[in-house]
Design a protein around this motif. Structure first.
Motif, PDB file in Angstrom:
ATOM      1  N   LEU A   1     -16.405 -15.307 -18.305  1.00 19.67           N
ATOM      2  CA  LEU A   1     -17.106 -16.139 -17.882  1.00 19.67           C
ATOM      3  C   LEU A   1     -18.642 -15.629 -18.598  1.00 19.67           C
ATOM      4  O   LEU A   1     -19.257 -16.742 -19.146  1.00 19.67           O
ATOM      5  CB  LEU A   1     -17.275 -16.189 -16.413  1.00 19.67           C
ATOM      6  CG  LEU A   1     -16.191 -16.759 -15.527  1.00 19.67           C
ATOM      7  CD1 LEU A   1     -16.639 -16.588 -13.886  1.00 19.67           C
ATOM      8  CD2 LEU A   1     -16.329 -18.499 -15.683  1.00 19.67           C
ATOM      9  N   ALA A   2     -18.992 -14.609 -18.382  1.00 21.00           N
ATOM     10  CA  ALA A   2     -20.373 -14.205 -19.004  1.00 21.00           C
ATOM     11  C   ALA A   2     -20.301 -14.279 -20.505  1.00 21.00           C
ATOM     12  O   ALA A   2     -21.145 -14.472 -20.991  1.00 21.00           O
ATOM     13  CB  ALA A   2     -20.623 -12.635 -18.479  1.00 21.00           C
ATOM     14  N   GLY A   3     -19.037 -13.949 -21.052  1.00 20.38           N
ATOM     15  CA  GLY A   3     -19.004 -14.022 -22.402  1.00 20.38           C
ATOM     16  C   GLY A   3     -18.894 -15.447 -23.112  1.00 20.38           C
ATOM     17  O   GLY A   3     -19.092 -15.564 -24.436  1.00 20.38           O
ATOM     18  N   GLY A   4     -19.081 -16.365 -22.265  1.00 25.86           N
ATOM     19  CA  GLY A   4     -19.053 -17.832 -22.796  1.00 25.86           C
ATOM     20  C   GLY A   4     -17.669 -18.248 -23.608  1.00 25.86           C
ATOM     21  O   GLY A   4     -17.825 -19.301 -24.129  1.00 25.86           O
ATOM     22  N   ILE A   5     -16.645 -17.607 -22.913  1.00 30.85           N
ATOM     23  CA  ILE A   5     -15.489 -17.827 -23.943  1.00 30.85           C
ATOM     24  C   ILE A   5     -14.745 -19.391 -23.342  1.00 30.85           C
ATOM     25  O   ILE A   5     -14.088 -20.208 -23.972  1.00 30.85           O
ATOM     26  CB  ILE A   5     -14.403 -16.958 -23.170  1.00 30.85           C
ATOM     27  CG1 ILE A   5     -13.241 -17.027 -24.097  1.00 30.85           C
ATOM     28  CG2 ILE A   5     -13.750 -17.057 -21.720  1.00 30.85           C
ATOM     29  CD1 ILE A   5     -13.369 -16.398 -25.532  1.00 30.85           C
ATOM     30  N   PHE A   6     -15.342 -19.915 -22.197  1.00 27.85           N
ATOM     31  CA  PHE A   6     -15.245 -21.368 -21.724  1.00 27.85           C
ATOM     32  C   PHE A   6     -16.117 -22.103 -22.100  1.00 27.85           C
ATOM     33  O   PHE A   6     -16.021 -23.474 -21.985  1.00 27.85           O
ATOM     34  CB  PHE A   6     -15.064 -21.290 -20.221  1.00 27.85           C
ATOM     35  CG  PHE A   6     -13.813 -20.363 -19.786  1.00 27.85           C
ATOM     36  CD1 PHE A   6     -12.476 -20.417 -20.034  1.00 27.85           C
ATOM     37  CD2 PHE A   6     -14.164 -19.170 -18.887  1.00 27.85           C
ATOM     38  CE1 PHE A   6     -11.404 -19.673 -19.619  1.00 27.85           C
ATOM     39  CE2 PHE A   6     -13.078 -18.434 -18.491  1.00 27.85           C
ATOM     40  CZ  PHE A   6     -12.000 -18.562 -18.689  1.00 27.85           C
ATOM     41  N   GLU A   7     -17.096 -21.946 -22.844  1.00 28.10           N
ATOM     42  CA  GLU A   7     -18.066 -22.853 -23.210  1.00 28.10           C
ATOM     43  C   GLU A   7     -17.612 -23.837 -24.585  1.00 28.10           C
ATOM     44  O   GLU A   7     -16.606 -23.348 -25.124  1.00 28.10           O
ATOM     45  CB  GLU A   7     -19.622 -22.146 -23.691  1.00 28.10           C
ATOM     46  CG  GLU A   7     -19.949 -21.141 -22.548  1.00 28.10           C
ATOM     47  CD  GLU A   7     -20.466 -21.850 -21.405  1.00 28.10           C
ATOM     48  OE1 GLU A   7     -21.139 -23.049 -21.744  1.00 28.10           O
ATOM     49  OE2 GLU A   7     -20.551 -21.554 -20.153  1.00 28.10           O
ATOM     50  N   SER A   8     -18.172 -24.610 -24.805  1.00 34.84           N
ATOM     51  CA  SER A   8     -17.755 -25.467 -25.975  1.00 34.84           C
ATOM     52  C   SER A   8     -17.839 -24.605 -27.179  1.00 34.84           C
ATOM     53  O   SER A   8     -18.764 -23.744 -27.511  1.00 34.84           O
ATOM     54  CB  SER A   8     -18.615 -26.846 -26.142  1.00 34.84           C
ATOM     55  OG  SER A   8     -20.053 -26.505 -26.415  1.00 34.84           O
TER      56      SER A   8
ATOM     57  N   MET B 187     -24.839 -21.784 -16.537  1.00 37.72           N
ATOM     58  CA  MET B 187     -24.514 -21.355 -15.046  1.00 37.72           C
ATOM     59  C   MET B 187     -23.171 -20.519 -14.997  1.00 37.72           C
ATOM     60  O   MET B 187     -23.074 -19.625 -14.322  1.00 37.72           O
ATOM     61  CB  MET B 187     -24.434 -22.597 -14.176  1.00 37.72           C
ATOM     62  CG  MET B 187     -23.938 -22.308 -12.712  1.00 37.72           C
ATOM     63  SD  MET B 187     -25.297 -21.280 -11.860  1.00 37.72           S
ATOM     64  CE  MET B 187     -26.920 -22.388 -11.998  1.00 37.72           C
ATOM     65  N   LEU B 188     -22.135 -20.882 -15.950  1.00 38.50           N
ATOM     66  CA  LEU B 188     -20.929 -19.837 -16.075  1.00 38.50           C
ATOM     67  C   LEU B 188     -21.256 -18.714 -16.426  1.00 38.50           C
ATOM     68  O   LEU B 188     -20.837 -17.755 -15.677  1.00 38.50           O
ATOM     69  CB  LEU B 188     -19.979 -20.711 -16.829  1.00 38.50           C
ATOM     70  CG  LEU B 188     -19.121 -21.988 -16.583  1.00 38.50           C
ATOM     71  CD1 LEU B 188     -18.183 -22.418 -17.499  1.00 38.50           C
ATOM     72  CD2 LEU B 188     -18.227 -21.456 -15.373  1.00 38.50           C
ATOM     73  N   GLN B 189     -22.124 -18.553 -17.212  1.00 39.37           N
ATOM     74  CA  GLN B 189     -22.642 -17.047 -17.879  1.00 39.37           C
ATOM     75  C   GLN B 189     -23.184 -16.304 -16.834  1.00 39.37           C
ATOM     76  O   GLN B 189     -22.926 -15.129 -16.455  1.00 39.37           O
ATOM     77  CB  GLN B 189     -23.383 -17.066 -18.841  1.00 39.37           C
ATOM     78  CG  GLN B 189     -22.465 -17.587 -20.442  1.00 39.37           C
ATOM     79  CD  GLN B 189     -23.603 -17.464 -21.277  1.00 39.37           C
ATOM     80  OE1 GLN B 189     -24.276 -18.422 -21.681  1.00 39.37           O
ATOM     81  NE2 GLN B 189     -23.150 -16.568 -22.512  1.00 39.37           N
TER      82      GLN B 189
END
Length: 296
Positions: free
Chosen positions: A132-139, A265-267
């Protein structure tokens, strides 16, 4: 708790490095200059205090062992900084953070004992928080994978795992300052072989490179190596790997305040989850100690 705090602070100091590296790259400095300068000043900063503790010098075998451990510090930086050239920083740090489970399982194999339930639960929480914090689920996250970058990122995790594993076991009778200087020499030796220290003679050092490499040496070599050398022998590589996860929240916070990078927010949830994963195992152990004092 004192030794846990030392290792936690050492991990936090690592979290500042990615921000400093990005600033240095932004000024046009190469990985060779950044890595070489960090290792050189790391050796200088650790060597000077160690001179006051050389009354009982390490034996040749001990010194060589510590230098070998220092090679893992140098290789971690080399692999990670070069991975940043091929993949997003968020992907690279997720790959580096595989040391959390690698360290726990490596210690379990060496000790021939499975991790306890608290540790396993903490690992699961840490892995979720890291993604989550690494932004792996971000675009643009998973699509930015590059085979070379992924391999370099995983190799940095393996190197860091080896450092956590052996820094707490190698020549523990030697004074921590002397151990730190010996490891720093190993890091500088490896960096010099791969990246000859031309920055010492081409004028780059006094043309703006010095502040970056000095800060990298302080927060990436001096502070964490000394804190880990004082703390890890007392808490073990498994707990050190869990505490090492503090690096990612610090990286997110420093990039937000210094580089003004946006934090989703995910991060933010990921940072909170990681901190929970760090605190949870020790809280459960303390709670168990109060309930079953006879076992302790």
């Amino acid at each position: 708790m004192r030794y846990i705090l030392l290792v936690f602070l050492g991990a936090c100091s690592y979290g500042i490095l990615s921000t400093i590296v990005k600033l240095a790259y932004g000024q046009g400095y190469s990985p060779a200059e950044v890595i070489g300068g960090q290792m050189f000043f790391g050796l200088v900063l650790t060597l000077l205090p160690s001179l006051f503790f050389l009354r009982k010098r390490p034996r040749n075998g001990q010194w060589l062992l510590l230098v070998a451990v220092g090679l893992t510090v140098g290789s971690t930086g080399i692999f990670y900084y070069n991975a940043l050239q091929y993949i997003l920083a968020s992907i690279a740090i997720v790959l580096l953070f595989q040391f959390t489970w690698m360290g726990v399982f490596a210690e379990a194999i060496l000790n021939r004992r499975l991790p306890d339930r608290q540790t396993m639960g903490s690992l699961i929480i840490l892995l979720i928080g890291t993604l989550l914090a690494g932004g792996i689920f971000e675009s643009g996250g998973i699509e930015e994978f590059n085979l070379i970058g992924v391999c370099l990122g995983l190799l940095s995790a393996v190197s860091y795992t080896l450092f956590l594993l052996f820094s707490g076991k190698a020549a523990t009778t030697v004074h921590p300052w002397v151990r730190s200087a010996s490891m720093a020499f190993g890091s500088f030796l490896l960096a010099s072989v791969i990246y000859p220290p031309v920055f010492l003679f081409n004028g780059a050092l006094w043309d703006g490179l010095f502040p970056y490499v000095f800060l990298l040496a302080f927060f990436g070599i001096l502070l964490p190596t000394v804190l880990f050398n004082f703390g890890i022998p007392h808490i073990g590589a498994g707990m050190a790997a869990i505490l090492g996860a503090a690096e990612l929240p610090m990286a997110v916070v420093s990039s937000y305040f210094v580089l003004h990078e946006s934090v989703s927010m995910l991060q933010l949830i990921g940072v909170i989850v990681i901190l929970l994963g760090i605190v949870l195992p020790e809280w459960l152990r303390q709670r168990g100690t109060k309930r079953n004092p006879a076992r302790n």
